[in-house]
Design an enzyme around this catalytic site. Structure first.
Site, PDB file in Angstrom:
ATOM      1  N   GLY A  46      -5.924  87.281  63.153  1.00 50.90           N
ATOM      2  CA  GLY A  46      -6.821  86.337  63.819  1.00 50.90           C
ATOM      3  C   GLY A  46      -6.005  85.190  64.403  1.00 50.90           C
ATOM      4  O   GLY A  46      -4.923  84.862  63.892  1.00 50.90           O
ATOM      5  N   GLN A  51      -4.465  76.850  67.789  1.00 50.85           N
ATOM      6  CA  GLN A  51      -3.141  77.308  67.347  1.00 50.85           C
ATOM      7  C   GLN A  51      -2.192  77.599  68.517  1.00 50.85           C
ATOM      8  O   GLN A  51      -0.989  77.740  68.316  1.00 50.85           O
ATOM      9  CB  GLN A  51      -3.283  78.580  66.494  1.00 50.85           C
ATOM     10  CG  GLN A  51      -4.035  78.356  65.205  1.00 50.85           C
ATOM     11  CD  GLN A  51      -4.136  79.635  64.415  1.00 50.85           C
ATOM     12  OE1 GLN A  51      -5.025  80.434  64.660  1.00 50.85           O
ATOM     13  NE2 GLN A  51      -3.225  79.855  63.478  1.00 50.85           N
ATOM     14  N   CYS A  96      -1.945  81.898  57.178  1.00 51.17           N
ATOM     15  CA  CYS A  96      -2.279  81.382  58.512  1.00 51.17           C
ATOM     16  C   CYS A  96      -1.002  81.325  59.335  1.00 51.17           C
ATOM     17  O   CYS A  96       0.033  80.886  58.832  1.00 51.17           O
ATOM     18  CB  CYS A  96      -2.879  79.985  58.374  1.00 51.17           C
ATOM     19  SG  CYS A  96      -3.328  79.244  59.939  1.00 51.17           S
ATOM     20  N   LEU A  97      -1.083  81.754  60.587  1.00 49.47           N
ATOM     21  CA  LEU A  97       0.116  81.752  61.442  1.00 49.47           C
ATOM     22  C   LEU A  97       0.620  80.327  61.683  1.00 49.47           C
ATOM     23  O   LEU A  97       1.787  80.144  61.997  1.00 49.47           O
ATOM     24  CB  LEU A  97      -0.185  82.441  62.779  1.00 49.47           C
ATOM     25  CG  LEU A  97      -0.486  83.947  62.677  1.00 49.47           C
ATOM     26  CD1 LEU A  97      -0.930  84.488  64.028  1.00 49.47           C
ATOM     27  CD2 LEU A  97       0.735  84.709  62.169  1.00 49.47           C
ATOM     28  N   HIS A 138     -12.343  81.513  58.581  1.00 46.24           N
ATOM     29  CA  HIS A 138     -11.027  80.875  58.728  1.00 46.24           C
ATOM     30  C   HIS A 138     -10.790  80.502  60.201  1.00 46.24           C
ATOM     31  O   HIS A 138     -10.356  79.384  60.499  1.00 46.24           O
ATOM     32  CB  HIS A 138      -9.957  81.857  58.221  1.00 46.24           C
ATOM     33  CG  HIS A 138      -8.547  81.411  58.378  1.00 46.24           C
ATOM     34  ND1 HIS A 138      -7.690  81.261  57.303  1.00 46.24           N
ATOM     35  CD2 HIS A 138      -7.810  81.098  59.477  1.00 46.24           C
ATOM     36  CE1 HIS A 138      -6.501  80.870  57.753  1.00 46.24           C
ATOM     37  NE2 HIS A 138      -6.545  80.763  59.068  1.00 46.24           N
ATOM     38  N   GLU A 139     -11.100  81.441  61.107  1.00 49.67           N
ATOM     39  CA  GLU A 139     -10.849  81.179  62.536  1.00 49.67           C
ATOM     40  C   GLU A 139     -11.830  80.127  63.068  1.00 49.67           C
ATOM     41  O   GLU A 139     -11.445  79.253  63.843  1.00 49.67           O
ATOM     42  CB  GLU A 139     -10.943  82.468  63.351  1.00 49.67           C
ATOM     43  CG  GLU A 139      -9.971  83.573  62.931  1.00 49.67           C
ATOM     44  CD  GLU A 139      -8.534  83.127  62.775  1.00 49.67           C
ATOM     45  OE1 GLU A 139      -8.096  82.189  63.482  1.00 49.67           O
ATOM     46  OE2 GLU A 139      -7.833  83.698  61.912  1.00 49.67           O
ATOM     47  N   HIS A 142     -10.717  76.733  62.227  1.00 49.15           N
ATOM     48  CA  HIS A 142      -9.663  76.214  63.107  1.00 49.15           C
ATOM     49  C   HIS A 142     -10.267  75.430  64.270  1.00 49.15           C
ATOM     50  O   HIS A 142      -9.759  74.374  64.652  1.00 49.15           O
ATOM     51  CB  HIS A 142      -8.835  77.367  63.702  1.00 49.15           C
ATOM     52  CG  HIS A 142      -7.671  77.784  62.867  1.00 49.15           C
ATOM     53  ND1 HIS A 142      -6.648  76.926  62.531  1.00 49.15           N
ATOM     54  CD2 HIS A 142      -7.338  78.983  62.323  1.00 49.15           C
ATOM     55  CE1 HIS A 142      -5.748  77.579  61.807  1.00 49.15           C
ATOM     56  NE2 HIS A 142      -6.142  78.837  61.658  1.00 49.15           N
TER      57      HIS A 142
HETATM   58 NI    NI Z   1      -5.170  80.373  60.622  1.00 53.05          NI
END
Ligand code: NI
Length: 174
Positions: A46, A51, A96-97, A138-139, A142
């Site tokens: 995701g 991000q 998380c990236l 989660h997304e 963000h």
């Molecule tokens: Ni994330």
């Protein structure tokens, strides 16, 4: 398509609230395509607009994605909203990236239903449990400037932030 740089904590854009998308322009379609490529390349399941440095309400996900798997089915969710959440909760380890190589258990509703607009402008709904539910929430978090570490104790959150800080200094991602 092109790969976009992924923003890492403690960049302030990760704490900002993204704005609704009013029209699905070619630029939005390009952004979605670039985000999908960036997500697969990372690799991740995701990726949200904040991000990659954009403050508009769009995220991409493919919870079936495994590295080296050719079958890809990325979803693009524009202006997503949770319209129903289960009372039953589920605990899963999340990463998380934007918080590279750090993982922690997060408790969230086990199932959610999300309403969103797809790339063709159609209103859609998606219901998912467990991994899909965690990923959707989660997304969406963000886009509201919330990270999974915000659900942890201050002690644990600071420990993770320090680790990432050290890692970025030792081996900066260029
Ligand atoms: Ni994330």
């Amino acid at each position: 398509m092109s790969r976009l740089p992924i923003i890492v904590v403690p960049h302030p854009i990760l704490k900002e609230i993204a704005k609704p998308i009013e029209t699905i322009t070619d630029a939005i379609k390009q952004q979605a395509a670039d985000m999908i490529e960036t997500m697969y390349d990372a690799p991740g399941i995701g990726l949200a607009a904040n991000q990659v440095g954009k403050l508009n309400r769009i995220f991409v996900m493919d919870t079936n994605y495994r590295k080296n798997d050719e079958s890809r089915d990325a979803k693009v969710l524009i202006n997503p909203e949770i319209v129903w959440r289960s009372e039953e909760m589920s605990v899963m380890e999340e990463g998380c990236l934007s918080i590279p190589q750090q993982f922690a258990e997060v408790e969230r509703p086990r199932t959610v239903r999300v309403k969103y607009i797809d790339l063709s402008g159609q209103v859609q709904e998606m219901e998912g449990s467990d991994l899909v539910s965690h990923c959707l929430q989660h997304e969406l978090d963000h886009l509201n400037g919330v990270l999974f570490i915000d659900y942890l104790s201050r002690l644990k959150r600071n420990m993770i932030l320090r680790k990432v800080d050290k890692m970025m200094k030792d081996s900066p991602v260029l």
